[in-house]
Design a protein around this motif. Structure first.
Motif, mmCIF file in Angstrom:
data_model
loop_
_atom_site.group_PDB
_atom_site.id
_atom_site.type_symbol
_atom_site.label_atom_id
_atom_site.label_comp_id
_atom_site.label_asym_id
_atom_site.label_seq_id
_atom_site.Cartn_x
_atom_site.Cartn_y
_atom_site.Cartn_z
ATOM 1 N N GLU A 42 18.575 14.111 28.706
ATOM 2 C CA GLU A 42 18.034 12.776 28.981
ATOM 3 C C GLU A 42 16.721 12.575 28.237
ATOM 4 O O GLU A 42 15.886 13.468 28.162
ATOM 5 C CB GLU A 42 17.825 12.597 30.482
ATOM 6 C CG GLU A 42 17.448 11.185 30.880
ATOM 7 C CD GLU A 42 17.584 10.932 32.376
ATOM 8 O OE1 GLU A 42 17.068 9.891 32.844
ATOM 9 O OE2 GLU A 42 18.230 11.750 33.065
ATOM 10 N N GLY A 43 16.560 11.388 27.699
ATOM 11 C CA GLY A 43 15.342 11.038 26.993
ATOM 12 C C GLY A 43 15.340 11.415 25.525
ATOM 13 O O GLY A 43 14.368 11.164 24.817
ATOM 14 N N ARG A 44 16.435 12.009 25.045
ATOM 15 C CA ARG A 44 16.525 12.399 23.643
ATOM 16 C C ARG A 44 17.676 11.695 22.960
ATOM 17 O O ARG A 44 18.680 11.355 23.597
ATOM 18 C CB ARG A 44 16.706 13.928 23.513
ATOM 19 C CG ARG A 44 15.453 14.713 23.822
ATOM 20 C CD ARG A 44 15.737 16.192 23.948
ATOM 21 N NE ARG A 44 16.372 16.774 22.770
ATOM 22 C CZ ARG A 44 16.715 18.067 22.679
ATOM 23 N NH1 ARG A 44 16.491 18.885 23.708
ATOM 24 N NH2 ARG A 44 17.277 18.545 21.595
ATOM 25 N N VAL A 45 17.529 11.469 21.650
ATOM 26 C CA VAL A 45 18.628 10.968 20.842
ATOM 27 C C VAL A 45 19.234 12.138 20.072
ATOM 28 O O VAL A 45 18.791 13.267 20.196
ATOM 29 C CB VAL A 45 18.153 9.851 19.881
ATOM 30 C CG1 VAL A 45 17.632 8.666 20.668
ATOM 31 C CG2 VAL A 45 17.085 10.363 18.925
ATOM 32 N N VAL A 104 23.454 18.441 20.380
ATOM 33 C CA VAL A 104 23.047 19.402 21.402
ATOM 34 C C VAL A 104 24.233 19.809 22.268
ATOM 35 O O VAL A 104 24.464 21.004 22.526
ATOM 36 C CB VAL A 104 21.926 18.814 22.290
ATOM 37 C CG1 VAL A 104 21.543 19.795 23.394
ATOM 38 C CG2 VAL A 104 20.719 18.424 21.452
ATOM 39 N N VAL A 105 25.013 18.835 22.696
ATOM 40 C CA VAL A 105 26.036 19.059 23.723
ATOM 41 C C VAL A 105 27.344 19.613 23.166
ATOM 42 O O VAL A 105 27.946 20.525 23.754
ATOM 43 C CB VAL A 105 26.294 17.754 24.499
ATOM 44 C CG1 VAL A 105 27.535 17.876 25.374
ATOM 45 C CG2 VAL A 105 25.088 17.406 25.356
ATOM 46 N N ASN A 138 31.197 16.711 11.892
ATOM 47 C CA ASN A 138 31.318 15.526 12.743
ATOM 48 C C ASN A 138 31.331 15.971 14.196
ATOM 49 O O ASN A 138 32.377 16.308 14.750
ATOM 50 C CB ASN A 138 32.591 14.734 12.404
ATOM 51 C CG ASN A 138 32.476 14.025 11.075
ATOM 52 O OD1 ASN A 138 31.513 13.302 10.831
ATOM 53 N ND2 ASN A 138 33.438 14.226 10.197
ATOM 54 N N LEU A 139 30.150 15.960 14.809
ATOM 55 C CA LEU A 139 30.001 16.492 16.162
ATOM 56 C C LEU A 139 30.048 15.414 17.237
ATOM 57 O O LEU A 139 29.748 15.678 18.391
ATOM 58 C CB LEU A 139 28.684 17.280 16.285
ATOM 59 C CG LEU A 139 28.774 18.758 15.892
ATOM 60 C CD1 LEU A 139 28.944 18.912 14.395
ATOM 61 C CD2 LEU A 139 27.556 19.530 16.355
ATOM 62 N N CYS A 158 19.547 21.348 16.829
ATOM 63 C CA CYS A 158 20.346 22.558 16.607
ATOM 64 C C CYS A 158 19.692 23.804 17.184
ATOM 65 O O CYS A 158 20.212 24.918 17.011
ATOM 66 C CB CYS A 158 20.587 22.761 15.115
ATOM 67 S SG CYS A 158 21.622 21.475 14.368
ATOM 68 N N ALA A 159 18.583 23.630 17.864
ATOM 69 C CA ALA A 159 17.859 24.785 18.405
ATOM 70 C C ALA A 159 18.718 25.553 19.404
ATOM 71 O O ALA A 159 19.318 24.968 20.306
ATOM 72 C CB ALA A 159 16.568 24.322 19.081
ATOM 73 N N GLY A 160 18.781 26.861 19.241
ATOM 74 C CA GLY A 160 19.468 27.720 20.204
ATOM 75 C C GLY A 160 20.962 27.806 20.063
ATOM 76 O O GLY A 160 21.597 28.652 20.717
#
Length: 330
Positions: free
Chosen positions: A191-194, A199-200, A170-171, A244-246
Motif C-alpha cells: 500500500e502506498g507504492r506504485v 513486487v507481488v 511482463n509482470l 525488485c529488492a529482495g
C-alpha cells in the motif's frame, strides 16, 4: 439469508477516475459472464463521474455486480487488497478499469481450470492504443507474450516459471489468474507504492506448484495519457528503484540451484528498470544533472552480481548493442 454457491472465479476491478473507459471495461466482462463468476468493483473515491456511472451500470445489468467503496482515496494497491479480501472465488483475476477482456477469455479460462486445476494461469495481451501506427504493429503489440516456455500443458517446474516470466519481462498481475488460496492472508500489494506488480508477482509465483500458459490474447491493455506508467514523478522513480529488492534473495533461499540463465533474465529485467529510472531522473532533474549513484547501488544489490560479472553475461550472448545502451544510461 439467501445462500449463493461459491463462485469458481472472482473478477476484481479497481476504479479511480476512469469515467471515459469504465463502461467499455464492464461491458467486456458482462457480455461473456457465465454462472459461477462474480464481479466485484471497488471505487477508490473517484472525483469524476466513475462512481455514478458504476451504480447506473450495475442497476441496468442483468449480471450482479458487487460495488465496494473506500472512505478515502488509498491508491491502487490498497484497492486491490480490499477486493482480494472480499473475493469468494476459487480463482481471482484482477482487471484494470481502463482495460478490457477479449471475447471468449472467461470460457477459455474455465475450460483450462476444469481440466487441469492449475495454481496459476498465464495469458497474453494486446496493447490497446487510440491510434495504432506501423511501428506498433512491427513491435507485435497486437499479441504480446507474457511467458517464455511450454504452452498449453500443465507445468510443475518453479525454476522455469521464474525464468519464463522474467525472460518476457511482463509482470502485470492482470495477465496471471491465480488460485485465491495462494494469497492466504499474508501476501498483499504494498500500500502506498506504485509499480506494485513488480513486487507481488514474483512472490506469488514462489507459491505456485502447478501452472499453465495459454498463449491467447485475453486482455486488451490500454495505453493512455495520465496513467501511472505514462507519467513521471519522483515517487514513481523511487518506487521503481526498489521494486525488485529482495526478489532474487528470496528465490535463492528456496531454490539455490537457480540457473545463471534465469538469473540473467532477472538481471536484464532490472537493467531495463534501472534505465527507466535513470531516464526519468534526467528528465525531471535537468539542471543540475542528477546524482544516480544511490540508484546504481540499489540495482547491483538487487541482481547480486558486480559490473564485471554482469557484462560477461552480456558478452556471452553477443549482446554488444544492448550492453552499449546500458553503459550509456549507466
Amino acid at each position: 439469508m439467501i445462500h449463493t454457491p461459491k463462485p469458481w472465479l472472482s473478477i476484481l476491478i479497481p476504479v479511480y477516475n476512469v469515467e471515459a473507459y469504465l463502461r467499455e471495461c464492464l461491458e467486456s466482462v458482462v457480455q461473456q459472464i457465465a454462472p459461477g463468476v462474480e464481479i466485484i468493483v471497488l471505487d477508490d473515491c473517484s472525483t469524476d463521474s466513475s462512481h455514478q456511472l458504476l451504480k447506473e451500470f450495475a442497476e441496468d445489468s442483468i449480471v450482479p455486480i458487487t460495488i465496494l467503496r473506500h472512505e478515502y482515496n488509498r491508491g491502487l494497491s490498497a484497492a486491490r487488497n480490499t477486493l482480494l479480501d472480499n473475493a469468494r472465488g476459487d480463482y481471482v483475476w484482477f482487471l484494470d478499469s481502463d482495460d478490457a477482456l477479449h471475447p471468449g477469455a472467461i470460457a477459455e479460462l474455465q475450460q483450462i481450470t476444469r481440466q487441469y486445476l492449475p495454481d496459476l494461469v498465464l495469458c497474453d495481451f494486446r496493447v490497446w492504443r487510440e491510434q495504432q501506427r506501423w511501428k506498433h504493429l512491427w513491435r507485435g503489440e497486437n499479441h504480446t507474450a507474457t511467458f517464455s516456455g511450454s504452452k498449453q500443458k500443465l507445468l510443475t517446474d518453479p525454476l522455469k516459471l521464474f525464468e519464463g516470466i522474467y525472460k518476457e519481462r511482463n509482470l502485470h498481475i492482470w495477465s496471471k489468474i491465480s488460485k485465491r488460496s495462494l494469497w492466504g492472508t499474508d501476501l498483499r500489494f504494498p500500500e502506498g507504492r506504485v509499480m506494485e506488480d513488480m513486487v507481488v508477482t514474483p512472490r506469488l509465483a514462489l507459491r505456485v506448484q502447478t501452472y499453465f500458459y495459454q498463449p491467447s490474447v485475453w486482455v486488451a491493455y490500454r495505453q493512455r495519457e495520465g496513467s501511472i506508467l505514462a507519467s513521471s514523478s519522483q515517487k514513481k522513480i523511487d518506487d521503481m528503484s526498489i521494486a525488485c529488492a529482495g526478489v532474487l534473495d528470496l528465490w535463492l533461499q528456496h531454490y539455490p540451484q537457480l540457473s545463471r540463465r534465469a538469473r540473467f533474465y532477472f538481471s536484464y529485467f532490472c537493467v531495463k528498470t534501472h534505465i527507466c529510472v535513470a531516464r526519468d531522473m534526467r528528465s525531471l532533474h535537468k539542471n543540475p544533472a542528477p546524482d544516480l549513484s544511490v540508484y546504481r547501488a540499489r540495482f547491483f544489490e538487487h541482481i547480486g552480481w558486480g559490473k564485471r560479472e554482469l557484462f560477461r553475461e552480456y558478452l556471452k550472448r553477443g549482446w554488444l548493442l544492448r550492453l552499449k545502451r546500458f553503459v550509456q544510461e549507466y
